[in-house]
Design an enzyme around this catalytic site. Structure first.
Site, PDB file in Angstrom:
ATOM      1  CG  LEU A  37      -2.015  -1.120   1.199  1.00  0.00           C
ATOM      2  CD1 LEU A  37      -2.961  -0.950   2.390  1.00  0.00           C
ATOM      3  CD2 LEU A  37      -2.804  -1.184  -0.107  1.00  0.00           C
ATOM      4  CE1 TYR A  59       9.438  -0.579 -14.426  1.00  0.00           C
ATOM      5  CE2 TYR A  59       9.577   0.027 -16.751  1.00  0.00           C
ATOM      6  CZ  TYR A  59       8.943  -0.649 -15.725  1.00  0.00           C
ATOM      7  OH  TYR A  59       7.828  -1.395 -15.998  1.00  0.00           O
ATOM      8  CE  LYS A 109       8.884  -4.310 -13.710  1.00  0.00           C
ATOM      9  NZ  LYS A 109       7.755  -5.098 -13.201  1.00  0.00           N
ATOM     10  CG  ASN A 127       2.969   3.272 -23.182  1.00  0.00           C
ATOM     11  OD1 ASN A 127       4.048   2.725 -23.059  1.00  0.00           O
ATOM     12  ND2 ASN A 127       2.832   4.584 -23.198  1.00  0.00           N
ATOM     13  NE  ARG A 154       9.296  11.677 -20.150  1.00  0.00           N
ATOM     14  CZ  ARG A 154       8.092  11.161 -19.948  1.00  0.00           C
ATOM     15  NH1 ARG A 154       7.421  11.447 -18.863  1.00  0.00           N
ATOM     16  NH2 ARG A 154       7.573  10.335 -20.843  1.00  0.00           N
ATOM     17  CG  ASP A 208      11.123   8.941 -22.515  1.00  0.00           C
ATOM     18  OD1 ASP A 208      11.013   7.969 -21.748  1.00  0.00           O
ATOM     19  OD2 ASP A 208      10.415   9.965 -22.426  1.00  0.00           O
TER      20      ASP A 208
END
Length: 324
Positions: A33, A141, A145, A170, A279, A282
């Site tokens: 949470l 990121y 993964k 996405n 950014r 990207d």
């Protein structure tokens, strides 16, 4: 089936959990949470508030549940933020998943469906991207993964773990009772719809000088319900396949500017936009080849059209703020 869902209070994990229960399966959700609220846990699920880094807690839960499989969604997901605090992403996404894998191995839990990402490919050499493409993430990121995927390979080879790694693009859209809501929000479709509702002044376009037809980044958008179907199919496929790696996407890309224009059409709102610098991290294009998912899972997206994805998100987004 009796299924454990990590990160099941979130947008994707919660959608999958809800659809699993609609199909008659028993679902237990583990969520810290940190980025979700207790009222976002799907009704009917057993809920355990815990961090997946807590290996003893997970071992106890797995011994108690004896699940048929684990669907693993718990992770931090912001590629841009990972360029600022990479250590947080490696701790939360990679190290915490190792705790989960250790707990699964210790309790004899053998089936895992992993929520991976197209970010493992980085800047692709060819589009649409096949699963055999070079793995070269351009941000922490994606790297966090990919490191998990490497761990899965070795747990499979040495410990017999059966796993599906689903690399997706996405995710967007909504079910009537569940949509995309992050705090803070950084994903493009809910941000665009915030502008349509007057909650934001404009949508920001990060870079219009990419090597694409209109200069803005191109991405492959997939409806969250189609994504959920693929995860359930993957869990079932692990009964016959011991290792699955496949992309989930529509095979069609839309640029940021095209998505904004589609949103103007769907909402009937002007949606002002402003160009900002690129950014870091990207890639210009991320579009999937999903032939492996079709072949192995029998998966076919039911809602590939960007207009329909936006329509479902727009309906939910309006309901979300109707009584505020």
């Amino acid at each position: 089936m009796n299924v454990l869902v990590t990160g099941g209070a979130g947008y994707i994990g919660g959608t999958v959990a809800a659809l699993l229960m609609e199909q008659g399966h028993t679902v237990t959700i583990v969520d810290s949470l940190v980025h979700a609220k207790a009222n976002e846990v799907p009704k009917g699920a057993n809920f355990v508030e815990a961090d997946i880094a807590d290996r003893p807690r997970l071992e106890s839960l797995l011994n108690e549940m004896k699940p048929d499989g684990v669907l693993h969604f718990a992770a931090l997901i912001e590629a841009g933020d990972s360029m600022r605090v990479p250590e947080v992403y490696f701790r939360n996404n990679t190290a915490s998943t190792l705790s989960l894998l250790e707990a699964m191995h210790a309790t004899g839990t053998q089936n895992l469906v992993f929520s991976s990402t197209a970010a493992v490919y980085g800047e692709p050499e060819a589009v649409p991207i096949p699963e055999t493409a070079r793995l070269a993430p351009t941000n922490p990121y994606g790297e966090s993964k990919l490191l998990v995927e490497y761990m899965l390979k070795w747990f499979h080879q040495l410990h017999g773990l059966r796993y599906a790694s689903l690399r997706y693009f996405n995710v967007a859209g909504a079910l009537p009772h569940r949509g995309e809501a992050h705090e803070p929000e950084t994903h493009i479709i809910p941000l665009i719809l915030d502008v349509a509702l007057g909650r934001r002044d404009k949508i920001l376009i990060y870079g219009d000088d990419y090597d694409t037809p209109d200069g803005s980044c191109i991405r492959d958008y997939i409806h969250v319900a189609d994504l959920a179907d693929a995860h359930i199919l993957a869990l079932d496929a692990l009964k016959r396949e011991s290792r699955i790696i496949c992309n989930l996407g529509n095979g069609t890309g839309f640029s940021v500017k095209e998505v904004i224009e589609a949103a103007r059409k769907v909402t009937g709102k002007p949606i002002p936009a402003e160009i900002k610098p690129r950014r870091a991290g990207d890639p210009a294009r991320l579009v999937a080849s999903a032939e492996e998912a079709r072949r192995i899972l029998g998966w076919v997206p039911k809602t590939p059209e960007i207009d329909r994805i936006l329509e479902s998100a727009w309906q939910w987004h309006q309901q979300r703020y109707a009584n505020r």
